[in-house]
Design a protein around this motif. Structure first.
Motif, PDB file in Angstrom:
ATOM      1  N   MET A   1      31.057 -19.392  43.187  1.00  0.00           N
ATOM      2  CA  MET A   1      29.761 -20.081  43.074  1.00  0.00           C
ATOM      3  C   MET A   1      29.770 -21.313  43.977  1.00  0.00           C
ATOM      4  N   ASN A   2      28.670 -21.514  44.681  1.00  0.00           N
ATOM      5  CA  ASN A   2      28.573 -22.634  45.620  1.00  0.00           C
ATOM      6  C   ASN A   2      28.168 -23.902  44.866  1.00  0.00           C
ATOM      7  N   HIS A   3      29.140 -24.790  44.625  1.00  0.00           N
ATOM      8  CA  HIS A   3      28.872 -25.976  43.820  1.00  0.00           C
ATOM      9  C   HIS A   3      28.143 -27.065  44.594  1.00  0.00           C
ATOM     10  N   LEU A   4      27.994 -26.904  45.901  1.00  0.00           N
ATOM     11  CA  LEU A   4      27.203 -27.872  46.664  1.00  0.00           C
ATOM     12  C   LEU A   4      25.768 -27.947  46.158  1.00  0.00           C
ATOM     13  N   LEU A   5      25.295 -26.850  45.608  1.00  0.00           N
ATOM     14  CA  LEU A   5      23.899 -26.743  45.204  1.00  0.00           C
ATOM     15  C   LEU A   5      23.529 -27.715  44.086  1.00  0.00           C
ATOM     16  N   ILE A   6      24.503 -28.058  43.253  1.00  0.00           N
ATOM     17  CA  ILE A   6      24.198 -28.942  42.123  1.00  0.00           C
ATOM     18  C   ILE A   6      24.447 -30.412  42.449  1.00  0.00           C
ATOM     19  N   LEU A   7      25.062 -30.697  43.590  1.00  0.00           N
ATOM     20  CA  LEU A   7      25.396 -32.083  43.937  1.00  0.00           C
ATOM     21  C   LEU A   7      24.173 -32.996  44.099  1.00  0.00           C
ATOM     22  N   PRO A   8      23.033 -32.529  44.670  1.00  0.00           N
ATOM     23  CA  PRO A   8      21.874 -33.436  44.742  1.00  0.00           C
ATOM     24  C   PRO A   8      21.369 -33.879  43.377  1.00  0.00           C
ATOM     25  N   ILE A   9      21.784 -33.183  42.316  1.00  0.00           N
ATOM     26  CA  ILE A   9      21.432 -33.587  40.956  1.00  0.00           C
ATOM     27  C   ILE A   9      22.555 -34.407  40.326  1.00  0.00           C
ATOM     28  N   LEU A  10      23.775 -33.935  40.481  1.00  0.00           N
ATOM     29  CA  LEU A  10      24.911 -34.623  39.866  1.00  0.00           C
ATOM     30  C   LEU A  10      25.152 -36.010  40.460  1.00  0.00           C
ATOM     31  N   LEU A  11      25.005 -36.140  41.773  1.00  0.00           N
ATOM     32  CA  LEU A  11      25.325 -37.407  42.430  1.00  0.00           C
ATOM     33  C   LEU A  11      24.456 -38.550  41.925  1.00  0.00           C
ATOM     34  N   PRO A  12      23.116 -38.450  41.957  1.00  0.00           N
ATOM     35  CA  PRO A  12      22.312 -39.557  41.408  1.00  0.00           C
ATOM     36  C   PRO A  12      22.442 -39.689  39.891  1.00  0.00           C
ATOM     37  N   HIS A  57      19.925 -18.903  47.487  1.00  0.00           N
ATOM     38  CA  HIS A  57      21.179 -19.332  46.882  1.00  0.00           C
ATOM     39  C   HIS A  57      20.904 -19.788  45.455  1.00  0.00           C
ATOM     40  N   VAL A  58      21.596 -19.169  44.511  1.00  0.00           N
ATOM     41  CA  VAL A  58      21.344 -19.418  43.096  1.00  0.00           C
ATOM     42  C   VAL A  58      22.580 -20.028  42.451  1.00  0.00           C
ATOM     43  N   TYR A  59      22.347 -21.047  41.633  1.00  0.00           N
ATOM     44  CA  TYR A  59      23.432 -21.664  40.870  1.00  0.00           C
ATOM     45  C   TYR A  59      23.100 -21.497  39.395  1.00  0.00           C
ATOM     46  N   ALA A  60      23.892 -20.697  38.690  1.00  0.00           N
ATOM     47  CA  ALA A  60      23.655 -20.434  37.267  1.00  0.00           C
ATOM     48  C   ALA A  60      24.495 -21.404  36.440  1.00  0.00           C
ATOM     49  N   LEU A  61      23.867 -22.342  35.778  1.00  0.00           N
ATOM     50  CA  LEU A  61      24.582 -23.321  34.972  1.00  0.00           C
ATOM     51  C   LEU A  61      25.246 -22.625  33.783  1.00  0.00           C
ATOM     52  N   GLY A  62      26.528 -22.905  33.576  1.00  0.00           N
ATOM     53  CA  GLY A  62      27.271 -22.246  32.519  1.00  0.00           C
ATOM     54  C   GLY A  62      27.555 -20.793  32.803  1.00  0.00           C
ATOM     55  N   ASP A  63      27.259 -20.353  34.035  1.00  0.00           N
ATOM     56  CA  ASP A  63      27.443 -18.961  34.441  1.00  0.00           C
ATOM     57  C   ASP A  63      26.612 -17.995  33.610  1.00  0.00           C
ATOM     58  N   TRP A  64      25.505 -18.491  33.050  1.00  0.00           N
ATOM     59  CA  TRP A  64      24.544 -17.620  32.375  1.00  0.00           C
ATOM     60  C   TRP A  64      23.579 -17.075  33.422  1.00  0.00           C
ATOM     61  N   ARG A  65      23.506 -15.756  33.519  1.00  0.00           N
ATOM     62  CA  ARG A  65      22.719 -15.119  34.566  1.00  0.00           C
ATOM     63  C   ARG A  65      21.227 -15.198  34.273  1.00  0.00           C
ATOM     64  N   PRO A  66      20.420 -15.285  35.309  1.00  0.00           N
ATOM     65  CA  PRO A  66      18.966 -15.275  35.097  1.00  0.00           C
ATOM     66  C   PRO A  66      18.528 -13.901  34.601  1.00  0.00           C
ATOM     67  N   PRO A  67      17.434 -13.819  33.833  1.00  0.00           N
ATOM     68  CA  PRO A  67      16.503 -14.915  33.513  1.00  0.00           C
ATOM     69  C   PRO A  67      16.844 -15.680  32.251  1.00  0.00           C
ATOM     70  N   PHE A  68      18.025 -15.400  31.643  1.00  0.00           N
ATOM     71  CA  PHE A  68      18.337 -16.017  30.362  1.00  0.00           C
ATOM     72  C   PHE A  68      18.898 -17.426  30.518  1.00  0.00           C
ATOM     73  N   LEU A  74      18.000 -22.495  45.689  1.00  0.00           N
ATOM     74  CA  LEU A  74      17.876 -23.128  46.993  1.00  0.00           C
ATOM     75  C   LEU A  74      17.314 -22.130  47.988  1.00  0.00           C
ATOM     76  N   ASP A  75      16.157 -22.436  48.531  1.00  0.00           N
ATOM     77  CA  ASP A  75      15.613 -21.683  49.660  1.00  0.00           C
ATOM     78  C   ASP A  75      15.246 -22.689  50.746  1.00  0.00           C
ATOM     79  N   ARG A  76      14.641 -22.216  51.810  1.00  0.00           N
ATOM     80  CA  ARG A  76      14.339 -23.126  52.919  1.00  0.00           C
ATOM     81  C   ARG A  76      13.381 -24.237  52.489  1.00  0.00           C
ATOM     82  N   LEU A  77      12.419 -23.908  51.639  1.00  0.00           N
ATOM     83  CA  LEU A  77      11.440 -24.902  51.202  1.00  0.00           C
ATOM     84  C   LEU A  77      12.109 -26.036  50.433  1.00  0.00           C
TER      85      LEU A  77
END
Length: 495
Positions: A1-12, A57-68, A74-77
């Motif tokens: 899992m790419n943990h970079l995806l959660i850093l913009p939230i964790l850092l602040p 790019h999807v980051y599943a918190l707690g490794d719970w798969r979507p949609p649960f 993360l997309d280009r937008l």
């Protein structure tokens, strides 16, 4: 899992929490806040390059798969908007370090929580957590708006709080209705279920969708829900007003995301649910924002009305619905956010040299640095009006080309003319109708000037980098309209 995806939230989040418990050492808090905010810029660039591969790019918190489970997406937008927020936040932090953070307690912690809410709103993959991040950024913004003192600030803050609390209640009602009907709040899952809705589900989902539009329109300051914005932005301190330049963009992002992914062309009976409402209201917002700018008797209020003009312009492009219009809107969003933020900071630099006159558009003492501030004012006016060769001209040209509508052409061109008149009147009052001597207390801090230049220089940088930015914006818009990969996330889960 790419943990970079959660850093913009964790850092602040971690920085803001740490700033609340650290001992009262101003230099330490300032250094930590500045470092954390600056770190968001290279992080956003890395995520921008990562999203550029065209994959979701999807980051599943707690490794719970979507949609649960709760997912970040993360997309280009979202990557592009993370960069917008990081650059703006860095300039705001730099400006505040020069003394504005002392106007009240906990400024830097509130700044970090505000960035947490903004970044989370751009990254979340479900509507409930969009609500959660909305609340985080709104709670921080309540305190930031009141940062300092003054009766006008308190009055504007009261209206802002009451309206947004009402919007939050409506948001919860809409979420409850959507979940009760569809059984999900994951946006990709909801997209598939709305497309196959039938019978009694259709009117209930339509009501919930329109209620969501109402909430997002309040955040984006769409007519008739924009009356809170001009006074609130004009009353806020300079760095707070500059940071708030992105607040309406969060609402616009929510409209764009939901109107394409959930209620877009692939939504069956509910396709393009909001288009009939968005288009005329967006044009009316542009028109009335321009009239407000003409009538403004204060430079900060003038710039606040220009934020309304840019919000209406972006929402008109969103309502047009085509990938070309959305690509043009993304480029214009970069320009309008950074230049508006720079203008709020510039207005404060000018006001500091006018003593008790402040930013009021009345004759006052001569400025201590009229040539430098006058040149910056002229540069900012050219950029925001949309005159060549700066990014405002290119952004409006792209919008007019992408949306060949007589109504949009007429409103945008007339609004640009009204803005030109408003800035001409303001400039003549501030720089020509002045006394023979300047105030002894006039100041021009290098740090504040540097932060202002950083944002205003974007009007040139966006032109220099126009080709790669437009390519990225075009790809982001195309990706947004291709619903297949978003819905496939539900089958594949997070990597």
């Amino acid at each position: 899992m790419n943990h970079l995806l959660i850093l913009p939230i964790l850092l602040p989040l971690m920085c803001g929490a740490l700033l609340l418990v650290l001992p009262s050492r101003e230099w330490l808090k300032r250094a930590l806040s500045m470092l954390a905010t600056l770190a968001l810029v290279p992080l956003a660039v890395v995520l921008l390059l990562q999203a550029g591969d065209g994959q979701l790019h999807v980051y599943a918190l707690g490794d719970w798969r979507p949609p649960f489970g709760i997912v970040l997406l993360l997309d280009r937008l979202s990557a592009l908007l993370l960069l917008v927020a990081a650059v703006l936040g860095s300039a705001v932090a730099l400006y505040a370090l020069r003394g504005d953070d002392r106007l009240g307690p906990r400024f830097h912690a509130l700044l970090q929580f505000q960035l947490l809410g903004i970044n989370g709103s751009f990254l979340t993959g479900d509507l409930f957590n969009l609500f959660v991040f909305f609340e985080i950024l709104l709670i921080a913004s309540y305190a930031l708006l009141l940062h300092g003192s003054g009766a006008e600030r308190v009055r504007a803050g009261l209206h802002y709080v009451v309206l947004n609390l009402t919007g939050s209640a409506l948001f919860l009602i809409a979420l409850g209705l959507i979940y009760g009907v569809s059984g999900t709040l994951n946006m990709a899952d909801l997209s598939a279920r709305v497309a196959t809705a039938s019978g009694d589900q259709v009117p209930l989902l339509a009501a919930a969708g329109l209620l969501l539009l109402l909430v997002f329109a309040l955040k984006a300051a769409l007519l008739p829900l924009y009356f809170w914005l001009p006074r609130a932005y004009a009353a806020a301190s300079a760095p707070v007003a500059a940071l708030f330049a992105i607040m309406t963009k969060v609402g616009i992002y929510a409209v764009l995301r939901v109107c394409t992914l959930v209620f877009g062309d692939g939504a069956g009976e509910l396709a393009n649910l909001a288009q009939a409402w968005l288009w005329p209201l967006a044009l009316a917002t542009v028109a009335l924002g321009a009239l407000g700018a003409l009538a403004a008797q204060d430079l900060r209020l003038l710039i606040a009305y220009l934020v309304l003009v840019s919000a209406g312009t972006l929402l008109a492009a969103v309502a047009a619905g085509s990938p070309e219009a959305h690509a043009a809107a993304l480029y214009y969003l970069l320009h309008s956010t950074w230049v508006a933020g720079g203008l709020f900071l510039l207005a404060d630099l000018i006001a500091r040299q006018r003593g008790s006159k402040g930013s009021a558009l009345v004759p006052g003492a001569a400025l201590e640095h009229p040539a430098l501030l006058g040149a910056l004012f002229f540069f900012g006016a050219v950029a925001v009006v949309g005159l060549p060769p700066l990014s405002g001209f290119l952004g409006k040209l792209l919008l007019l080309k992408a949306v060949p509508s007589v109504a949009l052409w007429t409103v945008l061109l007339l609004a640009g003319f009204a803005t030109l008149i408003a800035f001409s009147r303001a400039g003549s009052t501030l720089f020509w109708r002045v006394g023979l001597s300047s105030l002894d207390s006039a100041e021009l801090d290098i740090g504040r000037l540097g932060a202002t230049l950083l944002l205003l220089a974007s009007a040139v940088l966006l032109v220099v980098l126009a080709d790669p930015l437009l390519d990225y914006a075009t790809a982001a818009a195309a990706q947004l309209h291709d619903l297949g990969p978003y819905r496939a996330i539900l089958k594949e889960g997070a990597p």
